[in-house]
Scaffold this active site. Structure first.
Site, PDB file in Angstrom:
ATOM      1  CD  GLU A   1      27.304  50.743  39.796  1.00  0.00           C
ATOM      2  OE1 GLU A   1      27.918  51.125  38.514  1.00  0.00           O
ATOM      3  OE2 GLU A   1      28.296  50.533  40.882  1.00  0.00           O
TER       4      GLU A   1
ATOM      5  CG  ASP B   1      22.356  53.427  41.430  1.00  0.00           C
ATOM      6  OD1 ASP B   1      23.480  53.787  41.241  1.00  0.00           O
ATOM      7  OD2 ASP B   1      21.572  53.370  40.564  1.00  0.00           O
TER       8      ASP B   1
ATOM      9  CD  GLU C   1      28.967  47.819  45.548  1.00  0.00           C
ATOM     10  OE1 GLU C   1      29.990  48.776  45.220  1.00  0.00           O
ATOM     11  OE2 GLU C   1      28.183  47.438  44.759  1.00  0.00           O
TER      12      GLU C   1
HETATM   13  O1  G3I Z   1      40.756  39.811  35.956  1.00  0.00           O
HETATM   14  C1  G3I Z   1      41.822  40.668  35.375  1.00  0.00           C
HETATM   15  C2  G3I Z   1      43.083  39.968  35.332  1.00  0.00           C
HETATM   16  O2  G3I Z   1      43.074  38.827  34.510  1.00  0.00           O
HETATM   17  C3  G3I Z   1      44.137  41.237  34.695  1.00  0.00           C
HETATM   18  O3  G3I Z   1      45.215  40.571  34.830  1.00  0.00           O
HETATM   19  C4  G3I Z   1      44.183  42.385  35.675  1.00  0.00           C
HETATM   20  C5  G3I Z   1      44.927  43.660  34.933  1.00  0.00           C
HETATM   21  O4  G3I Z   1      44.578  44.712  35.457  1.00  0.00           O
HETATM   22  O5  G3I Z   1      42.744  42.703  35.352  1.00  0.00           O
HETATM   23  C6  G3I Z   1      41.740  41.882  36.154  1.00  0.00           C
HETATM   24  O6  G3I Z   1      40.513  42.397  36.176  1.00  0.00           O
HETATM   25  C7  G3I Z   1      40.115  43.579  37.051  1.00  0.00           C
HETATM   26  C8  G3I Z   1      39.065  43.067  38.014  1.00  0.00           C
HETATM   27  O7  G3I Z   1      38.847  44.129  38.962  1.00  0.00           O
HETATM   28  C9  G3I Z   1      39.400  41.784  38.712  1.00  0.00           C
HETATM   29  O8  G3I Z   1      40.464  42.040  39.579  1.00  0.00           O
HETATM   30  C10 G3I Z   1      39.832  44.876  36.202  1.00  0.00           C
HETATM   31  O9  G3I Z   1      40.954  45.305  35.597  1.00  0.00           O
HETATM   32  C11 G3I Z   1      39.243  45.897  37.306  1.00  0.00           C
HETATM   33  O10 G3I Z   1      39.215  47.131  36.665  1.00  0.00           O
HETATM   34  C12 G3I Z   1      38.274  45.338  38.225  1.00  0.00           C
HETATM   35  O11 G3I Z   1      37.939  46.416  39.101  1.00  0.00           O
HETATM   36  C13 G3I Z   1      36.705  46.150  39.778  1.00  0.00           C
HETATM   37  C14 G3I Z   1      35.705  47.144  39.466  1.00  0.00           C
HETATM   38  O12 G3I Z   1      34.493  46.807  40.126  1.00  0.00           O
HETATM   39  C15 G3I Z   1      35.166  46.901  38.025  1.00  0.00           C
HETATM   40  O13 G3I Z   1      33.953  47.799  37.783  1.00  0.00           O
HETATM   41  C16 G3I Z   1      37.002  46.262  40.997  1.00  0.00           C
HETATM   42  O14 G3I Z   1      37.972  45.256  41.629  1.00  0.00           O
HETATM   43  C17 G3I Z   1      35.858  46.089  42.212  1.00  0.00           C
HETATM   44  O15 G3I Z   1      35.784  46.343  43.466  1.00  0.00           O
HETATM   45  C18 G3I Z   1      34.595  47.020  41.388  1.00  0.00           C
HETATM   46  O16 G3I Z   1      33.504  46.993  42.333  1.00  0.00           O
HETATM   47  C19 G3I Z   1      32.454  47.863  42.031  1.00  0.00           C
HETATM   48  C20 G3I Z   1      31.047  47.096  42.124  1.00  0.00           C
HETATM   49  O17 G3I Z   1      31.138  45.911  41.535  1.00  0.00           O
HETATM   50  C21 G3I Z   1      29.844  47.878  41.877  1.00  0.00           C
HETATM   51  N1  G3I Z   1      29.930  49.301  42.373  1.00  0.00           N
HETATM   52  C22 G3I Z   1      31.097  50.016  42.600  1.00  0.00           C
HETATM   53  C23 G3I Z   1      32.361  49.070  42.952  1.00  0.00           C
HETATM   54  C24 G3I Z   1      33.766  49.891  42.922  1.00  0.00           C
HETATM   55  O18 G3I Z   1      33.737  50.173  41.332  1.00  0.00           O
END
Ligand code: G3I
Length: 375
Positions: A170, A217, A281
């Site tokens: 990205e 991206d 993705e």
């Molecule tokens: O690990 C913590 C945990 O300790 C805590 O209790 C919990 C509370 O909400 O949060 C956990 O972290 C989360 C993490 O995923 C792991 O589950 C974050 O809040 C959450 O924001 C994070 O979201 C991820 C996101 O990327 C972050 O940018 C999504 O699962 C994941 O699917 C998403 O993937 C991205 C790709 O990497 C790049 N392209 C876009 C795609 C979708 O956004």
């Protein structure tokens, strides 16, 4: 289930899925994860109390059933979060290999290939990497040294285990369609300037000489200017000899946009550079939002009509992928999760709006889209 996804497409491309740590946790880790959520709800979201605690045994059982699909339906897996720098590069000389090791073991046990997502991204980065002890930005030289140390260390351990890597994720701005800068949270650009991209690819090539190196991206199909922005960048880098093997199209799409024609044009455009295209993705939201106009649909009832439309849409897009699989431009299609229940799209772009973007429903049952795709 008579057939399975990856076998249905193996003549054309590999079929992968993103997996989250949630599925690979031990019972103890799972219990402490649930405690973490509880304390997050109480302390960060300031709920006064949680009346209904989740049934851990039940969730764990459902999880194991879903995990079975990951093992049997796909021949590629990708950690959805656990190989992002935030979780791996802990401090100056400390790399935490524990989660990547688990994915390597999981993939080997199930005869699957493993992708790495992602080496360099402005989000979910190890924030400390940009700062010195006085909380000021580090010098170019120090950031460069840290980046090289990180990539080298991963290569030493995993060079034979990871066949494909999102080296840069990205990097194109949604506003200027050139490189995302510090104002858009890229401290990589802010400190290292535009050369951070070629540095990352050169270090990755040294560390992982046999892996496919990818620049990844989103919205490249639906936003023409962004597509051209990345195209011009990749063309320039290839002319300089930077070892980019493939462009990753994330493919977070919806029922209406982008059109199959736009997807075709995008694949052909990057293919014309003589590199490969992979789908990294994929998911298909049931909401036809128009983010540029800030138009987001309200929560829908998920009817069988919607699921049939989604099945048709998955089918048409996969037919398009098959054509490019035949010609050798497209080699992988990865879905961003297994079941609707755990998809990131339940919280994005509208928090708490239930979506249904994947091939298995919230209970873990195959959806019409799954049946439409398998042969
Ligand atoms: O690990 C913590 C945990 O300790 C805590 O209790 C919990 C509370 O909400 O949060 C956990 O972290 C989360 C993490 O995923 C792991 O589950 C974050 O809040 C959450 O924001 C994070 O979201 C991820 C996101 O990327 C972050 O940018 C999504 O699962 C994941 O699917 C998403 O993937 C991205 C790709 O990497 C790049 N392209 C876009 C795609 C979708 O956004």
């Amino acid at each position: 289930m008579k057939n399975c996804l990856y076998k249905s497409f193996q003549k054309y491309f590999k079929t992968g899925v993103a997996l989250s740590s949630f599925f690979l946790m031990t019972n103890e880790e799972f219990a402490s994860y649930m405690k973490g959520i509880e304390s997050y709800l109480l302390n960060v979201c300031k709920l006064k109390s949680i009346t209904k605690l989740p049934d851990i045994e039940k969730i764990k059982k459902d999880t194991m059933e879903v995990l079975n699909y990951a093992k049997t339906q796909f021949n590629v897996i990708v950690p959805e979060n656990d190989c992002k720098m935030q979780y791996v590069y802990k401090s100056e000389d400390l790399i935490d290999f524990s989660w990547p090791d688990r994915y390597v073991k999981f993939a080997k046990e199930n005869n699957q290939k493993l992708r790495w997502h992602t080496l360099v991204w402005h989000s979910q980065v190890a924030e400390w990497i940009f700062y010195d002890e006085n909380k000021k930005y580090v010098s170019k030289e120090l950031l460069d040294k840290r980046l090289k140390f990180y990539i080298d260390s991963l290569g030493k351990r995993y060079k034979n285990d990871i066949y494909s890597i999102d080296v840069i994720n990205e990097c194109i701005s949604d506003k200027t369609f050139t490189l995302r800068n510090g104002k858009e949270k890229s401290l990589w650009y802010e400190i290292l300037g535009e050369t951070y991209i070629e540095k990352a690819f050169l270090y990755a090539k040294e560390a992982f000489p046999n892996s496919e190196l990818v620049i990844n991206d989103y919205n490249l199909e639906s936003v023409e200017q962004k597509r051209y922005g990345l195209f011009n960048l990749v063309k320039k880098l290839l002319n300089k000899g930077v070892p980019i093997d493939a462009v990753g199209l994330q493919m977070h799409i919806n029922l209406q946009t982008p059109s199959v024609q736009e997807i075709r044009e995008t694949i052909e455009m990057f293919g014309s550079l003589g590199i490969k295209v992979i789908i990294t993705e994929m998911d298909i939201s049931i909401y036809n939002d128009i983010p540029d106009e800030e138009r987001f649909e309200n929560q829908k009832i998920i009817t069988s009509e919607i699921l049939d439309l989604q099945a048709e849409r998955y089918f048409n897009v996969f037919e398009c992928f098959k054509n490019y699989g035949k010609t050798g431009i497209l080699s992988d299609v990865v879905l961003w999760g297994i079941t609707d229940r755990f998809s990131w799209r339940n919280d994005f772009p509208v928090p708490k709006r239930i979506d249904a973007p994947l091939l298995f429903d919230r209970k873990g049952n195959p959806k019409p889209a799954y049946y439409k795709l398998i042969r």
